[in-house]
Every structure is written in C-alpha cells, then in structure tokens.
Write a protein that holds these residues in place. Structure first.
Motif, PDB file in Angstrom:
ATOM      1  N   UNK A   1       0.874  -1.165   0.000  1.00 24.18           N
ATOM      2  CA  UNK A   1       0.000   0.000   0.000  1.00 24.18           C
ATOM      3  C   UNK A   1       0.911   1.214   0.000  1.00 24.18           C
ATOM      4  N   UNK A   2       0.993   1.867  -1.151  1.00 30.65           N
ATOM      5  CA  UNK A   2       1.994   2.904  -1.291  1.00 30.65           C
ATOM      6  C   UNK A   2       3.372   2.279  -1.212  1.00 30.65           C
ATOM      7  N   UNK A   3       4.185   2.721  -0.273  1.00 32.01           N
ATOM      8  CA  UNK A   3       5.530   2.159  -0.094  1.00 32.01           C
ATOM      9  C   UNK A   3       5.594   1.122   1.023  1.00 32.01           C
ATOM     10  N   UNK A   4       4.457   0.852   1.645  1.00 27.80           N
ATOM     11  CA  UNK A   4       4.435  -0.056   2.796  1.00 27.80           C
ATOM     12  C   UNK A   4       4.003  -1.461   2.390  1.00 27.80           C
ATOM     13  N   UNK A   5       4.804  -2.459   2.753  1.00 22.89           N
ATOM     14  CA  UNK A   5       4.453  -3.851   2.488  1.00 22.89           C
ATOM     15  C   UNK A   5       3.510  -4.353   3.578  1.00 22.89           C
ATOM     16  N   UNK A   6       2.431  -5.024   3.167  1.00 23.38           N
ATOM     17  CA  UNK A   6       1.417  -5.511   4.095  1.00 23.38           C
ATOM     18  C   UNK A   6       1.624  -6.996   4.378  1.00 23.38           C
ATOM     19  N   UNK A   7       1.336  -7.396   5.597  1.00 20.38           N
ATOM     20  CA  UNK A   7       1.510  -8.787   6.022  1.00 20.38           C
ATOM     21  C   UNK A   7       0.157  -9.483   5.993  1.00 20.38           C
ATOM     22  N   UNK A   8      -0.101 -10.261   4.927  1.00 19.55           N
ATOM     23  CA  UNK A   8      -1.371 -10.959   4.751  1.00 19.55           C
ATOM     24  C   UNK A   8      -1.178 -12.464   4.843  1.00 19.55           C
ATOM     25  N   UNK A   9      -2.169 -13.153   5.386  1.00 20.80           N
ATOM     26  CA  UNK A   9      -2.170 -14.611   5.358  1.00 20.80           C
ATOM     27  C   UNK A   9      -2.507 -15.075   3.946  1.00 20.80           C
ATOM     28  N   UNK A  10      -2.272 -16.359   3.615  1.00 18.89           N
ATOM     29  CA  UNK A  10      -2.621 -16.849   2.276  1.00 18.89           C
ATOM     30  C   UNK A  10      -4.083 -16.635   1.919  1.00 18.89           C
ATOM     31  N   UNK A  11      -4.986 -16.866   2.877  1.00 22.01           N
ATOM     32  CA  UNK A  11      -6.404 -16.683   2.581  1.00 22.01           C
ATOM     33  C   UNK A  11      -6.739 -15.210   2.387  1.00 22.01           C
ATOM     34  N   UNK A  12      -6.193 -14.342   3.227  1.00 22.49           N
ATOM     35  CA  UNK A  12      -6.425 -12.908   3.063  1.00 22.49           C
ATOM     36  C   UNK A  12      -5.898 -12.438   1.711  1.00 22.49           C
ATOM     37  N   UNK A  13      -4.730 -12.938   1.329  1.00 17.12           N
ATOM     38  CA  UNK A  13      -4.152 -12.564   0.041  1.00 17.12           C
ATOM     39  C   UNK A  13      -5.085 -12.969  -1.100  1.00 17.12           C
ATOM     40  N   UNK A  14      -5.575 -14.193  -1.038  1.00 19.80           N
ATOM     41  CA  UNK A  14      -6.429 -14.687  -2.117  1.00 19.80           C
ATOM     42  C   UNK A  14      -7.733 -13.906  -2.184  1.00 19.80           C
ATOM     43  N   UNK A  15      -8.311 -13.569  -1.037  1.00 19.70           N
ATOM     44  CA  UNK A  15      -9.550 -12.791  -1.026  1.00 19.70           C
ATOM     45  C   UNK A  15      -9.308 -11.411  -1.619  1.00 19.70           C
ATOM     46  N   UNK A  16      -8.215 -10.761  -1.214  1.00 15.04           N
ATOM     47  CA  UNK A  16      -7.916  -9.429  -1.745  1.00 15.04           C
ATOM     48  C   UNK A  16      -7.691  -9.486  -3.250  1.00 15.04           C
ATOM     49  N   UNK A  17      -6.967 -10.504  -3.696  1.00 13.52           N
ATOM     50  CA  UNK A  17      -6.730 -10.667  -5.132  1.00 13.52           C
ATOM     51  C   UNK A  17      -8.052 -10.840  -5.874  1.00 13.52           C
TER      52      UNK A  17
END
Length: 232
Positions: free
Chosen positions: A147-163
């Motif tokens: 998000x901008x220059x900040x890397x976010x720490x997502x779980x695999x499921x959170x990543x897939x939902x966001x994608x």
C-alpha cells in the motif's frame, strides 16, 4: 521429486496417527507434535507447507500458537476444534487461520481441504502479472501486497480474497461466491466467517477500518471492492 509437508499438532495421539496415515498415503511428509510448547519451535525448524492445529492443547493452546506463527510466517493453518461454536471459529480466523474443521471429522475431508488450500496457494504463486488497484500493488508471483511504499503482512487466505476482490473491482461478490472461489469448496455456515477475513483485511489495507473506502459491505448481499471512493 519434491514432497509437500504437513505439520499436525494435536494432543490426541490416536488422531495424529490416523491423520498421518491418510496423509502418508497421499504422498505427504508428515510431522507430528502433541503439545503447544514444542510445536512452535518444531514448525519453525521444519518449515512445513501447511499446519493442522488443534485448539485445545496442554500448556499453550492453538490460539496462542497461531498468534506466534503469524508474527513470523504466512504458512497456511487449518484449525481443529471440538467445539462447534461460531465464536471459536471466528476468533481463529481473525488470528490468521485459513480454515477450520470441527471434530469429529472425516480424515478424507481434512486431506481434501489441505490439498485445496495448497492448490490455490501454488496457483497464486504461479501467476506473474502484478495487479494495481488504486494505491495497492498485488504481486501474486512474490506473494506481496504493498500500500503505497508499505508492504502488508497478509495470510494466504487474506491474500487470495484481496486478489479476488481487486480483480473484480466494482462488482458485488456474495459470501458464497468468495468461499467457493477462494477455498475451492463450500459448506454450511462458512459464509458467515468470511466476515472475519474481511475484518482482518480492512484492518490492514484501510486508513480507517471502521469507515472503509475499499472493501465495502453491500448489506444482505456481500462485498464490493471500490478503487478510490467512499465506503460504508
């Protein structure tokens, strides 16, 4: 040949032996632990592809183990619980678990859910084109969200939902659609726990999670991802 590895944590030796026999038949390398204290360090040492974690453990319970793992790792976690209470399941998901199974369970179901999670994480890793939606960068190949220059720490499921939400920006997705697209299957009651994952995502990507601008709830229907407007 590379083998997928699963780490099972449960103080019931009969359950761990039973699950191990099923995973062994499917070609997995299976590691076992029967208490929370030894499990955390062993999981770090073995670096498994997925963890199956009982909630009710002596010494250190499954919630605390999940919390410790999530501080350092995005390894997929399936929680086992003997309590068929939605609150327990939601707490586990909010802590970063990817799925849950209620005891008594079918070992075949546990193996099937494990395979489904590993398939979707591997599929995500195989993609190459980053997705840019507003200020968010979603890089599936590197399993990276910024998000901008900040890397976010997502779980695999959170990543897939966001994608999923980002690639369908502007479109309303029902909870059932999200479950089926992300988990690869659906079952009664799980749709409600999608809200727990959304709560986590809002906390991580929104400037103000209580007034979300991106992940918008469409009451009675589901969720819509908004590229840069007002939320609820």
């Amino acid at each position: 040949m590379s083998y997928q590895t699963v780490f099972i944590v449960d103080d019931d030796i009969k359950i761990t032996k039973l699950l191990k026999s099923y995973f062994d038949k499917e070609g997995f390398i299976t590691y076992l632990a029967h208490d929370g204290a030894s499990a955390v360090q062993s999981i770090k040492d073995k670096n498994p592809d997925i963890v199956i974690l009982d909630l009710m453990l002596p010494g250190m319970d499954g919630w605390e183990i999940c919390r410790k793992l999530r501080r350092e790792s995005d390894v997929p976690i399936i929680m086992l619980t003997a309590r068929d209470e939605e609150t327990d399941r939601v707490i586990g998901l909010e802590m970063g678990a990817d799925d849950y199974v209620t005891k008594p369970f079918s070992p075949r179901e546990v193996v099937a859910r494990t395979k489904a999670i590993l398939r979707r994480t591997q599929k995500t890793a195989a993609k190459s084109d980053p997705i840019r939606v507003g200020e968010l960068l979603i890089d599936a190949e590197r399993h990276l969200v910024k998000k901008g220059n900040n890397e976010l720490d997502l779980t695999p499921t959170e990543f897939k939902i966001l994608e999923l939400l980002a690639t369908n920006a502007g479109r309303v997705l029902t909870r059932l659609q999200i479950v089926e697209r992300v988990q690869g299957y659906s079952f009664e009651g799980y749709e409600r726990t999608v809200d727990a994952h959304m709560k986590n995502l809002r906390r991580k990507i929104e400037d103000n999670p209580k007034e979300p601008r991106h992940i918008v709830t469409i009451y009675g229907v589901g969720y819509r991802f908004v590229v840069g407007g007002d939320g609820e």
